[in-house]
Write a protein that holds these residues in place. Structure first.
Motif, mmCIF file in Angstrom:
data_model
loop_
_atom_site.group_PDB
_atom_site.id
_atom_site.type_symbol
_atom_site.label_atom_id
_atom_site.label_comp_id
_atom_site.label_asym_id
_atom_site.label_seq_id
_atom_site.Cartn_x
_atom_site.Cartn_y
_atom_site.Cartn_z
ATOM 1 N N SER A 129 0.856 -1.178 0.000
ATOM 2 C CA SER A 129 0.000 0.000 0.000
ATOM 3 C C SER A 129 0.896 1.233 0.000
ATOM 4 O O SER A 129 2.032 1.173 0.491
ATOM 5 C CB SER A 129 -0.924 0.016 1.228
ATOM 6 N N PRO A 130 0.432 2.357 -0.607
ATOM 7 C CA PRO A 130 -0.917 2.596 -1.137
ATOM 8 C C PRO A 130 -1.115 1.973 -2.519
ATOM 9 O O PRO A 130 -0.149 1.653 -3.218
ATOM 10 C CB PRO A 130 -0.969 4.129 -1.217
ATOM 11 N N LEU A 131 -2.373 1.817 -2.890
ATOM 12 C CA LEU A 131 -2.725 1.268 -4.187
ATOM 13 C C LEU A 131 -2.433 2.295 -5.274
ATOM 14 O O LEU A 131 -2.793 3.471 -5.133
ATOM 15 C CB LEU A 131 -4.216 0.913 -4.200
ATOM 16 N N GLY A 137 -2.955 11.831 0.808
ATOM 17 C CA GLY A 137 -2.427 13.072 1.362
ATOM 18 C C GLY A 137 -3.418 13.742 2.290
ATOM 19 O O GLY A 137 -4.592 13.389 2.311
ATOM 20 N N PRO A 138 -2.893 14.682 3.085
ATOM 21 C CA PRO A 138 -1.516 15.201 3.091
ATOM 22 C C PRO A 138 -0.496 14.251 3.733
ATOM 23 O O PRO A 138 0.688 14.459 3.606
ATOM 24 C CB PRO A 138 -1.642 16.488 3.895
ATOM 25 N N THR A 139 -1.004 13.216 4.462
ATOM 26 C CA THR A 139 -0.113 12.201 5.033
ATOM 27 C C THR A 139 -0.665 10.824 4.679
ATOM 28 O O THR A 139 -1.873 10.596 4.767
ATOM 29 C CB THR A 139 -0.014 12.348 6.564
ATOM 30 N N PHE A 140 0.212 9.934 4.261
ATOM 31 C CA PHE A 140 -0.221 8.566 3.978
ATOM 32 C C PHE A 140 0.895 7.596 4.376
ATOM 33 O O PHE A 140 2.052 7.984 4.552
ATOM 34 C CB PHE A 140 -0.579 8.392 2.496
ATOM 35 N N THR A 141 0.514 6.328 4.535
ATOM 36 C CA THR A 141 1.434 5.298 4.996
ATOM 37 C C THR A 141 1.835 4.386 3.844
ATOM 38 O O THR A 141 1.003 3.990 3.035
ATOM 39 C CB THR A 141 0.790 4.457 6.119
ATOM 40 N N VAL A 185 4.490 9.290 4.848
ATOM 41 C CA VAL A 185 4.904 10.352 3.931
ATOM 42 C C VAL A 185 3.953 11.533 4.091
ATOM 43 O O VAL A 185 2.732 11.349 4.094
ATOM 44 C CB VAL A 185 4.879 9.863 2.462
ATOM 45 N N SER A 186 4.496 12.734 4.217
ATOM 46 C CA SER A 186 3.683 13.945 4.339
ATOM 47 C C SER A 186 4.144 14.985 3.329
ATOM 48 O O SER A 186 5.351 15.093 3.057
ATOM 49 C CB SER A 186 3.788 14.533 5.763
ATOM 50 N N ASN A 194 -1.160 14.698 -10.566
ATOM 51 C CA ASN A 194 -0.443 13.425 -10.555
ATOM 52 C C ASN A 194 0.899 13.549 -9.841
ATOM 53 O O ASN A 194 1.594 14.560 -9.976
ATOM 54 C CB ASN A 194 -0.204 12.945 -11.994
ATOM 55 N N MET A 195 1.248 12.507 -9.109
ATOM 56 C CA MET A 195 2.560 12.478 -8.467
ATOM 57 C C MET A 195 3.057 11.040 -8.425
ATOM 58 O O MET A 195 2.303 10.089 -8.706
ATOM 59 C CB MET A 195 2.515 13.084 -7.062
ATOM 60 N N MET A 196 4.314 10.868 -8.092
ATOM 61 C CA MET A 196 4.933 9.547 -8.082
ATOM 62 C C MET A 196 5.707 9.336 -6.792
ATOM 63 O O MET A 196 6.480 10.199 -6.374
ATOM 64 C CB MET A 196 5.893 9.389 -9.268
ATOM 65 N N LEU A 197 5.490 8.182 -6.188
ATOM 66 C CA LEU A 197 6.337 7.740 -5.082
ATOM 67 C C LEU A 197 7.393 6.819 -5.681
ATOM 68 O O LEU A 197 7.059 5.845 -6.360
ATOM 69 C CB LEU A 197 5.506 6.985 -4.044
#
Length: 229
Positions: A129-131, A137-141, A185-186, A194-197
């Motif tokens: 995760s995340p899918l 956002g603004p914070t995700f695991t 991530v924050s 669109n963004m990329m991890l």
């Protein structure tokens, strides 16, 4: 008649759940649920050898069936295969009503625990995760596993124009094992939807990024600060 692969008779009590068998039946198959018939002969196959420290097929199937157990569950095993290189069993289960829709359960070949199916993966990373494509956002695991030297890796979050966040993490174990990781991530704003991890490791040769795994993500509308050029 219940026999082992060598032709010796065995008792039903000695046949563990998850054992692989061949079965012959006599007479018609009854139109009941589940279907019933009279067994003429059942041969229980010997357990195949696996690399040291890994569980066998019977234990893997037991773990997968236990994971799917429910008040109305009646599961059958379609396939069970060991991916020794990556250290897990793939067990496909099916139900009578949906035989064309198998459910794949991954079992850690060393611990016997269920492993989430990766939503993105390469030789160094498995992300659970995340899918991809979800708004975060603004914070995700971020949760997953890494198989990297000394368990160390890095990541960036970017929108194509700007690095929104970045960091360095440690997995629970270093290569050749797969080590679990979990980090938050924050970010404040992004310049587009669109963004990329990007997860990666630093190359020992030139210090560049190697084994990059890209997870595409979406930015919630309230987090977009459109740039006017």
């Amino acid at each position: 008649m219940l026999q082992n692969s060598g032709g010796r008779n065995v008792s039903p009590e000695s046949m563990p759940v998850g054992a692989q068998v061949e079965a012959w039946h006599a007479g018609a198959v009854k139109e009941s649920y589940p279907a019933q018939t009279v067994a003429a002969k059942i041969i229980m196959h010997d357990t195949k050898e696996v690399p040291e420290g890994m569980i066998g097929q019977t234990d893997a199937v037991q773990a997968a069936l236990q994971f799917q157990t429910g008040p109305t569950a009646a599961w059958a095993v379609k396939t069970a295969s060991l991916d020794a290189e990556n250290g897990y069993w793939n067990v496909e289960l099916v139900q009578h009503e949906t035989v064309d829709q198998p459910v794949t359960i991954q079992i850690d070949a060393r611990s016997g625990q269920t492993v989430p199916i990766p939503v993105a993966a390469n030789d160094a990373f498995r992300v659970f995760s995340p899918l991809p494509g979800t708004k975060v956002g603004p914070t995700f695991t971020v949760e997953g596993e890494a198989r990297v030297f000394e368990a160390a890796f890095s990541w960036t979050l970017e929108d194509g124009h700007t690095i929104l966040a970045e960091g360095h993490e440690m997995a629970e174990e270093g290569a050749p094992a797969w080590g679990r990781f979990h980090f938050d991530v924050s970010y404040e704003k992004a310049s587009q939807p669109n963004m990329m991890l990007i997860l990666y490791i630093h190359s020992a040769k030139d210090g560049g990024a190697g084994h990059e795994l890209i997870v595409p993500l979406k930015v919630p509308e309230e987090r977009i600060n459109y740039t006017v050029e």
